[in-house]
Write a protein that holds these residues in place. Sequence first.
Motif, PDB file in Angstrom:
ATOM      1  N   UNK A  39       0.847  -1.198   0.000  1.00  0.00           N
ATOM      2  CA  UNK A  39       0.000   0.000   0.000  1.00  0.00           C
ATOM      3  C   UNK A  39       0.882   1.248   0.000  1.00  0.00           C
ATOM      4  N   UNK A  40       1.886   1.270   0.867  1.00  0.00           N
ATOM      5  CA  UNK A  40       2.755   2.444   0.969  1.00  0.00           C
ATOM      6  C   UNK A  40       3.557   2.687  -0.306  1.00  0.00           C
ATOM      7  N   UNK A  41       3.882   1.623  -1.028  1.00  0.00           N
ATOM      8  CA  UNK A  41       4.645   1.766  -2.272  1.00  0.00           C
ATOM      9  C   UNK A  41       3.745   1.973  -3.485  1.00  0.00           C
ATOM     10  N   UNK A  42       2.426   2.017  -3.264  1.00  0.00           N
ATOM     11  CA  UNK A  42       1.497   2.238  -4.364  1.00  0.00           C
ATOM     12  C   UNK A  42       1.285   1.015  -5.234  1.00  0.00           C
ATOM     13  N   UNK A  43       1.595  -0.159  -4.712  1.00  0.00           N
ATOM     14  CA  UNK A  43       1.449  -1.401  -5.478  1.00  0.00           C
ATOM     15  C   UNK A  43       0.172  -2.155  -5.141  1.00  0.00           C
ATOM     16  N   UNK A  44      -0.595  -1.637  -4.178  1.00  0.00           N
ATOM     17  CA  UNK A  44      -1.864  -2.264  -3.805  1.00  0.00           C
ATOM     18  C   UNK A  44      -2.850  -1.168  -3.427  1.00  0.00           C
TER      19      UNK A  44
END
Length: 67
Positions: A39-44
């Motif tokens: 979530x934090x890396x924008x992957x979910x």
Amino acid sequence: MRKRAYGEPAHGCARGVARLTQIELSRKSGVPQETISQIERGRANPTMSTLEKLARAMGAKINLTIG
């Protein structure tokens, strides 16, 4: 500028304000650490249920704007 230690939250993010590592947030929220990382890396994209768990664990509120 000081380097962050491994697992230390980034300045300004909600987890950073709550002063929690991903592992600590995972334990408090019941959300897997890998999910928090994604979530934090924008992957979910988290579900509303996941957002509620994370917010509750951090003592935060969710503000939703539609439009």
